[in-house]
Design a protein around this motif. Structure first.
Motif, PDB file in Angstrom:
ATOM      1  N   TRP A  20      34.261  24.083  -0.289  1.00 11.35           N
ATOM      2  CA  TRP A  20      33.670  23.611  -1.541  1.00 11.35           C
ATOM      3  C   TRP A  20      33.675  24.831  -2.457  1.00 11.35           C
ATOM      4  N   ILE A  21      34.487  24.791  -3.494  1.00  9.30           N
ATOM      5  CA  ILE A  21      34.740  25.983  -4.306  1.00  9.30           C
ATOM      6  C   ILE A  21      34.179  25.815  -5.715  1.00  9.30           C
ATOM      7  N   ASN A  52      42.292  24.578   1.884  1.00 14.74           N
ATOM      8  CA  ASN A  52      41.641  23.397   2.460  1.00 14.74           C
ATOM      9  C   ASN A  52      40.356  23.046   1.708  1.00 14.74           C
ATOM     10  N   TRP A  53      40.474  22.871   0.391  1.00 17.07           N
ATOM     11  CA  TRP A  53      39.271  22.534  -0.375  1.00 17.07           C
ATOM     12  C   TRP A  53      39.153  21.019  -0.553  1.00 17.07           C
ATOM     13  N   TRP A  54      37.886  20.548  -0.552  1.00 11.06           N
ATOM     14  CA  TRP A  54      37.598  19.125  -0.721  1.00 11.06           C
ATOM     15  C   TRP A  54      36.596  18.858  -1.832  1.00 11.06           C
ATOM     16  N   LYS A  83      37.788  15.766  -3.938  1.00  9.38           N
ATOM     17  CA  LYS A  83      39.236  15.794  -4.112  1.00  9.38           C
ATOM     18  C   LYS A  83      39.920  14.478  -3.744  1.00  9.38           C
ATOM     19  N   GLY A  84      39.445  13.796  -2.707  1.00  9.53           N
ATOM     20  CA  GLY A  84      40.145  12.632  -2.184  1.00  9.53           C
ATOM     21  C   GLY A  84      39.662  11.314  -2.755  1.00  9.53           C
ATOM     22  N   ASP A  85      40.100  10.226  -2.110  1.00 12.42           N
ATOM     23  CA  ASP A  85      39.697   8.886  -2.529  1.00 12.42           C
ATOM     24  C   ASP A  85      38.481   8.431  -1.728  1.00 12.42           C
TER      25      ASP A  85
END
Length: 296
Positions: free
Chosen positions: A243-244, A259-261, A284-286
């Motif tokens: 988590w950035i 590998n950020w989400w 980041k994703g759905d």
């Protein structure tokens, strides 16, 4: 000599003169009926339209959309301003959330959940639980209970102190947080060295991560700033979801293999029900990937 016969007198021909035609009486021209135009129905119809709330809703919506279009000319179409939130939001992402601590004070979570603008709403919240070895956030228990009660997915985070033992920090965190199925994975917040050498920080951080993972059977999330990640963490913690924090940019340029989400893209959001500015985040994703990330 013979005498000519007596000539008969010639009768004059009767000249037939044309009889004058009888004059026919002309009928007076028929006057066409002229229809007079009445403005009354038009005026009444116009008034009904103008006084209709649907008309005003349409007009306001049209001009609002037009004005927004004019304002966005020349700007990135995937990064635009949301007036109610008071920030620019990257529109490529559909799942949004906040992170809170005692700094936000007492939060009205029903209002937080109800806030929405153009399909952007608060779906998750990371909540500060502990710090170091002794500090428990005074609002943690209330936030943890009330946010979940209002349908917001929650994750608890620990503010890591590199100069303190990583194992004991992990134990302290787990003693104060009851993480259940349906929650987001636990988070360790690492953003400073605290005058500790980088190698010592990494050693204690790994100890924390391994202990929490062994107890909860899930990999914790690492929260950090983009520059701190590149300076001290990159390449050493790639197996953990990141988590950035990287503010006020249309894109998070952390590298395609990072590998950020979660992306904390603003620290000045205004949220209904919270009296202080808030950090704002995007997933980041759905929706399916979000559900797969939750604790089982």
């Amino acid at each position: 000599m013979t005498t000519p016969k007596e000539l008969k007198p010639i009768k004059p021909r009767k000249v037939q003169t044309a009889k004058p035609r009888a004059k026919t009486a002309r009928k007076p021209p028929v006057k066409k009926k002229t229809q007079t135009f009445s403005w009354k129905p038009v005026v009444i119809g116009a008034l009904l339209v103008l006084l209709s709330p649907f008309y005003y809703g349409y007009v306001v919506s049209f001009f609002s959309a037009s004005w927004q279009w004019v304002k966005n000319i020349g700007q990135n179409p995937h990064y635009r301003n949301y007036k109610s939130f008071g920030i620019d939001i990257p529109t490529r992402y559909k799942i949004h959330g906040i992170d809170v601590s005692y700094a936000q004070g007492k939060i009205d979570w029903p209002k937080v959940r109800a806030m929405e603008e153009d399909s952007v709403r608060i779906s998750f919240a990371f909540i500060k639980a502990t710090e170091g070895l002794l500090t428990v956030d005074p609002y943690f228990k209330r936030n943890w209970r009330e946010a979940a009660k209002n349908g917001i997915r929650c994750g608890a985070y620990h503010f890591f102190r590199p100069y303190k033992d990583g194992l004991w920090q992990a134990r302290f965190f787990l003693q104060n947080v009851n993480i259940e199925s349906g929650d987001l994975p636990p988070v360790v917040d690492i953003e400073r060295l605290d005058n500790v050498p980088p190698q010592e920080m990494r050693k204690q951080l790994k100890t924390f991560l391994k202990h929490v993972e062994s107890k909860l059977k899930t990999k914790p999330i690492i929260y950090t700033g983009l520059s701190f990640y590149k300076d001290y963490l990159e390449g050493g913690f790639d197996e953990y979801p990141l988590w950035i924090a990287h503010y006020n940019k249309p894109e998070l340029k952390a590298g395609k293999d990072t590998n950020w989400w979660f992306w904390q893209h603003s620290e000045t959001a205004h949220i209904t029900g919270i009296n202080h500015t808030v950090d704002f985040n995007a997933f980041k994703g759905d929706s399916l990937q979000f559900e797969q990330m939750l604790i089982r």
